[in-house]
Design a protein around this motif. Structure first.
Motif, PDB file in Angstrom:
ATOM      1  N   PHE A  81       0.845  -1.195   0.000  1.00 36.66           N
ATOM      2  CA  PHE A  81       0.000   0.000   0.000  1.00 36.66           C
ATOM      3  C   PHE A  81       0.882   1.248   0.000  1.00 36.66           C
ATOM      4  CE2 PHE A  81      -1.967  -3.398   2.562  1.00 36.66           C
ATOM      5  CZ  PHE A  81      -3.008  -3.726   1.707  1.00 36.66           C
ATOM      6  N   ASN A  89       5.598   3.030   1.529  1.00 37.60           N
ATOM      7  CA  ASN A  89       4.575   2.002   1.710  1.00 37.60           C
ATOM      8  C   ASN A  89       4.173   1.968   3.171  1.00 37.60           C
ATOM      9  OD1 ASN A  89       5.027   1.484  -0.937  1.00 37.60           O
ATOM     10  ND2 ASN A  89       5.481  -0.693  -0.695  1.00 37.60           N
ATOM     11  N   PRO A  92      -2.537   0.148   5.761  1.00 41.03           N
ATOM     12  CA  PRO A  92      -3.688   1.058   5.619  1.00 41.03           C
ATOM     13  C   PRO A  92      -4.317   1.501   6.931  1.00 41.03           C
ATOM     14  CG  PRO A  92      -4.243  -1.183   4.929  1.00 41.03           C
ATOM     15  CD  PRO A  92      -2.763  -1.143   5.102  1.00 41.03           C
TER      16      PRO A  92
END
Length: 225
Positions: A81, A89, A92
């Motif tokens: 993500f 990265n 979330p």
């Protein structure tokens, strides 16, 4: 006419008896055939309350995703993500650190938590008799537990949050405290925070459960959420 009436009555009686006998046979056969499936249906209905296997599987998959899926401990650089703001990265979810098990300062009433006689149906439903004897109860968040965590303000040895010579160092997440310091505690605590929402939802849904948590080896020191 009389003969016809007599024949009709006899035929009606014989037909009624035949239908009654045949119905009894059909009902007996149906009962015998349905016993197996009925027992299975009862078992399928009752078993989730006795052993909610789906709950265990959900917890397992979520924990595996958070801990084993992205194993780099220093950060979440292994996650797929990408965050356009930080250009890195990230996982979330990014929940704030969980309170330690003794700390109720996140509730509106630190002395009693957020569950009481007036609102227990909202938080613990029919489980209130299990919890009502506790001096404080909160379902606002999960809590993090590690060895030696304590309230530095407590001076009463009978208090649950008391620990001899307790200082802020006992509650230092980054080191694992003073009783069993270890190199993994900070990351276990950080990732555990992302599981809190799941535990709260599962706890509220499965009303036969008294306590729900994850228990970590944490480099041999042990900790839990």
């Amino acid at each position: 006419i009389v003969v016809v009436m007599i024949v009709a009555i006899i035929a009606s009686v014989l037909t009624g008896n035949s239908i009654k006998d045949e119905s009894a046979t059909y009902v007996e056969t149906w009962v015998k055939q349905s016993l197996g499936t009925t027992a299975r249906y009862v078992a399928e209905t009752v078993s989730p309350r006795i052993m909610p296997n789906n709950l265990v599987q959900i917890m397992y998959e979520v924990a595996r995703d958070r801990f084993a899926g992205y194993p780099t401990t220093e950060d979440d650089s292994d996650t797929p993500f990408f965050d356009t703001i930080t250009q890195t990265n990230v996982y979330p979810l990014s929940n704030p650190p969980l309170p330690l098990d003794w700390d109720f300062r996140h509730t509106s009433d630190e002395r009693s938590g957020n569950v009481n006689e007036a609102n227990y149906e909202e938080h613990v439903q029919d489980r209130w008799p299990w919890f009502s004897a506790n001096p404080r109860l909160s379902t606002a968040l999960s809590t993090y537990t590690m060895q030696g965590a304590c309230d530095p303000r407590s001076t009463n040895p009978d208090d649950m949050e008391f620990f001899p010579n307790c200082t802020d160092a006992n509650n230092d997440i980054s080191t694992g405290g003073v009783i069993a310091p270890n190199p993994t505690n900070a990351q276990v605590a950080r990732k555990s925070a992302d599981l809190s929402g799941l535990l709260k939802a599962l706890f509220e849904y499965h009303q036969d459960i008294k306590e729900l948590g994850y228990y970590f080896s944490n480099s041999g020191a042990g900790s839990s959420i």
